[in-house]
Scaffold this active site. Structure first.
Site, PDB file in Angstrom:
ATOM      1  N   GLY A   1      60.896  59.430  28.495  1.00 38.63           N
ATOM      2  CA  GLY A   1      60.548  58.609  27.347  1.00 38.63           C
ATOM      3  C   GLY A   1      60.569  59.405  26.069  1.00 38.63           C
ATOM      4  O   GLY A   1      61.087  60.531  26.017  1.00 38.63           O
TER       5      GLY A   1
ATOM      6  N   PHE B   1      58.183  60.892  24.433  1.00 40.77           N
ATOM      7  CA  PHE B   1      57.327  62.067  24.294  1.00 40.77           C
ATOM      8  C   PHE B   1      57.393  63.043  25.461  1.00 40.77           C
ATOM      9  O   PHE B   1      56.982  64.187  25.311  1.00 40.77           O
ATOM     10  CB  PHE B   1      55.872  61.618  24.093  1.00 40.77           C
TER      11      PHE B   1
ATOM     12  N   ASP C   1      45.116  52.760  25.857  1.00 45.79           N
ATOM     13  CA  ASP C   1      46.421  52.221  26.263  1.00 45.79           C
ATOM     14  C   ASP C   1      46.390  51.745  27.711  1.00 45.79           C
ATOM     15  O   ASP C   1      47.318  52.000  28.479  1.00 45.79           O
ATOM     16  CB  ASP C   1      47.508  53.272  26.070  1.00 45.79           C
TER      17      ASP C   1
ATOM     18  N   LYS D   1      54.653  66.561  34.321  1.00 40.23           N
ATOM     19  CA  LYS D   1      54.932  65.889  33.053  1.00 40.23           C
ATOM     20  C   LYS D   1      55.244  66.976  32.030  1.00 40.23           C
ATOM     21  O   LYS D   1      54.430  67.881  31.814  1.00 40.23           O
ATOM     22  CB  LYS D   1      53.724  65.062  32.625  1.00 40.23           C
TER      23      LYS D   1
END
Length: 338
Positions: A12, A14, A130, A36
């Site tokens: 994505g 970021f 979120d 990540k």
């Protein structure tokens, strides 16, 4: 940390997510995790997420972080954090595997787990900011864990005016000029999430040609709330009504919701067998592939395709001129700063 980067799970704006195979697993780190990663120069958000997760270690409904490191790959320096790998994918994946929506008994069980996680997050002074199906992980044992704390905020510490979150799940007060990020915004997002998993439909009915600005008009000017359908149980309806209250002071807290009959009946919650778990193809805590844009101009047809709004997004620059007058004169503005 001795590990090998495996298959790409998602990417994505970021960060990217891969499988990570650890050469020397131990009691502190399993042989297989998710990693990540982002370039070190752009890693402030990822470092923040790691720091928050290190402070939220005592709840079984929060994803675990096993540490971090830096690597030099293909001429670039990367910052990496290692997270639990969820073989069941996200709640979005489970919706697909169940034909678009969850049986209510399973939805009750999953909802209770999420509420327990939110209670823990809020009691420890944080707001997720979120919450939505793609940010909720499903594990093979049926456990549910909240993930993706990249937009999370610490209560009473961060006072910036950034507009953060995913629009269909954002509470009315978080869209105001004088927006305040407190725990009730997570409760609104919880209501939107439960509504979506019970119905299999987008939170807001936008038709075939969704328009972000029309939705903003409906939420802010029209003061609408998501429609609660008749076909769900009375307990589910009442639970949603306690979450989807426009006034944040009247919204129930996570602690209060744990006592609501929709999720408080232990017999109902525990009656869901682990066999209801449907394995998904390998995926981790975020399905980034559909969130590549950080600037929103139109609304996709379902929640998974919505873009996150954060950082330098200045929605005033995107708004058609004809909409500026009604929005500004009603004391609402959708920009990072005023």
């Amino acid at each position: 940390m001795n590990w090998v980067r495996g298959d790409l799970l998602g990417s994505g704006t970021f960060a990217t997510v891969h499988l990570a195979k650890h050469v020397k697993p131990s009691v502190n780190i399993p042989s297989l995790t998710a990693v990540k990663s982002c370039e070190l120069s752009d890693s402030l958000s990822l470092q923040k997420e790691k720091n928050i997760l290190e402070r939220l270690t005592s709840c079984r409904h929060i994803i675990k972080c096993f540490g971090h490191d830096q690597t030099f790959e293909n001429g670039k320096e990367y910052y990496n954090i290692f997270l639990e790998y969820a073989s069941g994918g996200t709640l979005d994946d489970q919706l697909k595997n169940h034909g678009g929506k969850l049986p209510e008994k399973l939805a009750r069980r999953y909802t209770r787990s999420v509420v327990e996680g939110l209670k823990y997050i809020h009691e420890n002074g944080f707001i997720h900011c979120d919450l939505k199906p793609p940010n909720i992980l499903v594990f093979e044992n049926g456990n549910i864990k909240i993930s993706d704390f990249g937009l999370a905020k610490e209560m009473g510490v961060e006072k910036d005016k950034k507009l953060v979150g995913t629009l269909p799940f954002m509470s009315p007060e978080s869209l105001m000029v004088d927006r305040v990020y407190e725990s009730p915004i997570d409760i609104w997002a919880l209501g939107c999430t439960v509504l979506e998993i019970l119905t299999g439909e987008p939170v807001w009915n936008m038709g075939y040609n969704p328009d972000m600005f029309k939705l903003l008009d409906r939420i802010i000017v029209g003061k609408e709330v998501p429609l609660i359908p008749d076909e769900i149980s009375e307990e589910a309806k009442d639970f949603l009504k306690k979450c989807l209250v426009r006034d944040p002071l009247k919204r129930w807290s996570a602690e209060m919701l744990l006592k609501h009959p929709f999720i408080s009946d232990d017999k109902t919650v525990s009656s869901v067998k682990e066999s209801t778990f449907l394995s998904a193809s390998p995926i981790t805590h975020s399905d980034y592939s559909s969130w590549n844009s950080s600037t929103v101009t139109t609304l996709p047809s379902n929640s998974k395709e919505w873009s996150e709004i954060e950082s330098d997004v200045k929605l005033l620059d995107c708004l058609p001129k004809k909409r500026l007058v009604p929005l500004v004169t009603n004391n609402y503005c959708f920009a990072r700063s005023i």
